[in-house]
Design a protein around this motif. Structure first.
Motif, PDB file in Angstrom:
ATOM      1  N   LYS A   1       0.843  -1.192   0.000  1.00  0.00           N
ATOM      2  CA  LYS A   1       0.000   0.000   0.000  1.00  0.00           C
ATOM      3  C   LYS A   1       0.880   1.245   0.000  1.00  0.00           C
ATOM      4  CE  LYS A   1      -4.357  -1.029   2.317  1.00  0.00           C
ATOM      5  NZ  LYS A   1      -4.518  -2.416   2.655  1.00  0.00           N
TER       6      LYS A   1
ATOM      7  N   VAL B   1      -1.908  15.493   0.091  1.00  0.00           N
ATOM      8  CA  VAL B   1      -3.025  14.740  -0.475  1.00  0.00           C
ATOM      9  C   VAL B   1      -4.060  15.685  -1.087  1.00  0.00           C
ATOM     10  CG1 VAL B   1      -4.922  13.153   0.047  1.00  0.00           C
ATOM     11  CG2 VAL B   1      -2.634  12.736   0.993  1.00  0.00           C
TER      12      VAL B   1
ATOM     13  N   ASN C   1      -6.643   7.508  -6.369  1.00  0.00           N
ATOM     14  CA  ASN C   1      -6.073   7.964  -7.652  1.00  0.00           C
ATOM     15  C   ASN C   1      -6.877   7.392  -8.816  1.00  0.00           C
ATOM     16  OD1 ASN C   1      -3.971   9.280  -6.331  1.00  0.00           O
ATOM     17  ND2 ASN C   1      -2.617   7.509  -6.435  1.00  0.00           N
TER      18      ASN C   1
ATOM     19  N   ARG D   1      -2.062   3.730  -9.547  1.00  0.00           N
ATOM     20  CA  ARG D   1      -3.496   3.527  -9.439  1.00  0.00           C
ATOM     21  C   ARG D   1      -3.727   2.035  -9.263  1.00  0.00           C
ATOM     22  NH1 ARG D   1      -4.691   6.897 -14.707  1.00  0.00           N
ATOM     23  NH2 ARG D   1      -5.746   4.990 -15.259  1.00  0.00           N
TER      24      ARG D   1
ATOM     25  N   THR E   1     -10.619  10.958   1.876  1.00  0.00           N
ATOM     26  CA  THR E   1      -9.536   9.987   1.721  1.00  0.00           C
ATOM     27  C   THR E   1      -8.565   9.994   2.885  1.00  0.00           C
ATOM     28  OG1 THR E   1      -7.602   9.420   0.337  1.00  0.00           O
ATOM     29  CG2 THR E   1      -8.264  11.736   0.378  1.00  0.00           C
TER      30      THR E   1
ATOM     31  N   TRP F   1      -1.757   7.979   2.893  1.00  0.00           N
ATOM     32  CA  TRP F   1      -0.865   6.822   2.949  1.00  0.00           C
ATOM     33  C   TRP F   1       0.508   7.284   2.516  1.00  0.00           C
ATOM     34  CZ3 TRP F   1      -3.517   2.108   0.171  1.00  0.00           C
ATOM     35  CH2 TRP F   1      -4.612   1.693   0.944  1.00  0.00           C
TER      36      TRP F   1
ATOM     37  N   LYS G   1       0.775  10.404   0.715  1.00  0.00           N
ATOM     38  CA  LYS G   1       0.130  10.491  -0.596  1.00  0.00           C
ATOM     39  C   LYS G   1      -1.313   9.991  -0.520  1.00  0.00           C
ATOM     40  CE  LYS G   1       3.770  11.750  -3.105  1.00  0.00           C
ATOM     41  NZ  LYS G   1       4.890  10.864  -3.174  1.00  0.00           N
ATOM     42  N   ALA G   2      -2.010  10.104  -1.661  1.00  0.00           N
ATOM     43  CA  ALA G   2      -3.368   9.577  -1.750  1.00  0.00           C
ATOM     44  C   ALA G   2      -3.281   8.082  -2.029  1.00  0.00           C
ATOM     45  CB  ALA G   2      -4.119  10.274  -2.884  1.00  0.00           C
ATOM     46  N   PRO G   3      -4.183   7.287  -1.461  1.00  0.00           N
ATOM     47  CA  PRO G   3      -4.180   5.846  -1.742  1.00  0.00           C
ATOM     48  C   PRO G   3      -4.398   5.583  -3.232  1.00  0.00           C
ATOM     49  CG  PRO G   3      -5.611   6.336   0.120  1.00  0.00           C
ATOM     50  CD  PRO G   3      -5.238   7.652  -0.504  1.00  0.00           C
ATOM     51  N   PRO G   4      -3.830   4.490  -3.740  1.00  0.00           N
ATOM     52  CA  PRO G   4      -3.953   4.161  -5.165  1.00  0.00           C
ATOM     53  C   PRO G   4      -5.402   4.061  -5.630  1.00  0.00           C
ATOM     54  CG  PRO G   4      -2.976   2.337  -3.911  1.00  0.00           C
ATOM     55  CD  PRO G   4      -2.990   3.515  -3.019  1.00  0.00           C
TER      56      PRO G   4
ATOM     57  N   ALA H   1       1.254   3.992  -3.000  1.00  0.00           N
ATOM     58  CA  ALA H   1       0.898   5.384  -2.729  1.00  0.00           C
ATOM     59  C   ALA H   1       2.082   6.285  -3.052  1.00  0.00           C
ATOM     60  CB  ALA H   1       0.471   5.547  -1.265  1.00  0.00           C
ATOM     61  N   THR H   2       3.256   5.879  -2.611  1.00  0.00           N
ATOM     62  CA  THR H   2       4.466   6.658  -2.827  1.00  0.00           C
ATOM     63  C   THR H   2       4.699   6.962  -4.300  1.00  0.00           C
ATOM     64  OG1 THR H   2       5.463   5.691  -0.862  1.00  0.00           O
ATOM     65  CG2 THR H   2       6.963   6.729  -2.410  1.00  0.00           C
TER      66      THR H   2
END
Length: 168
Positions: A49, A118, A90, A58, A78, A81, A84-87, A53-54
């Motif tokens: 995860k 984020v 995205n 997606r 959201t 993670w 960043k935003a979780p995949p 995210a890094t």
């Protein structure tokens, strides 16, 4: 609350451990929005995860409401993670259609940091589709656990209600 014109607010959220869902539900009660959950086709392990995210990757999600034809206002809720935003978020953002000119707000639920990053990721993605950023809010996991997020949701809801109200 009666509106002459029914404003359709859609609150799309991804929640892994339930924190974001709790806040999204509280917000829905305040703004009279409809909730739609972003569901991964398959959840991956924590390490993967963070990696996904890094790198802004997606990941496959189940079909959810991405066509905003009947929506007047979009709220994306959201977690953070690895800053960043979780995949899955995205992926949702990449699928949004019929969004041009519509307002949106971002609700970020975090452990301790990364909210600004984020919000920036979500903004960039939706502004590229012609959407208008209205507001953002952040809740902390510890406050959500303790049930101390009412004021944040209240203030955030106010920005949305004001922006969503049809001009008199």
């Amino acid at each position: 609350m009666s509106h002459g014109v029914m404003v359709m607010v859609l609150i799309v959220y991804y929640s892994w451990q339930g924190h974001t869902e709790k806040v999204a539900r509280a917000l829905a009660e305040r703004v009279g929005g409809r909730l739609a959950r972003i569901e991964p086709v398959s959840e991956v392990g924590t390490l993967r995860k963070a990696m996904m995210a890094t790198f802004g990757i997606r990941a496959a999600i189940r079909p959810t409401e991405t066509d905003l034809s009947g929506v007047n206002f979009l709220i994306v809720a959201t977690p953070v993670w690895a800053q960043k935003a979780p995949p899955y978020v995205n992926e949702y953002l990449s699928r949004v259609t019929n969004a041009s000119g519509k307002p949106f707000s971002v609700l970020v639920e975090m452990g301790n940091s990364g909210a600004e990053k984020v919000v920036a990721i979500v903004r960039k993605s939706l502004e590229a589709k012609g959407m208008r950023f209205v507001s953002s809010a952040t809740t902390l996991e510890s406050d959500v656990d303790a049930g101390r997020f009412d004021r944040t949701v209240e203030e955030f809801a106010r920005t949305i209600v004001e922006a969503a109200a049809p001009a008199a």
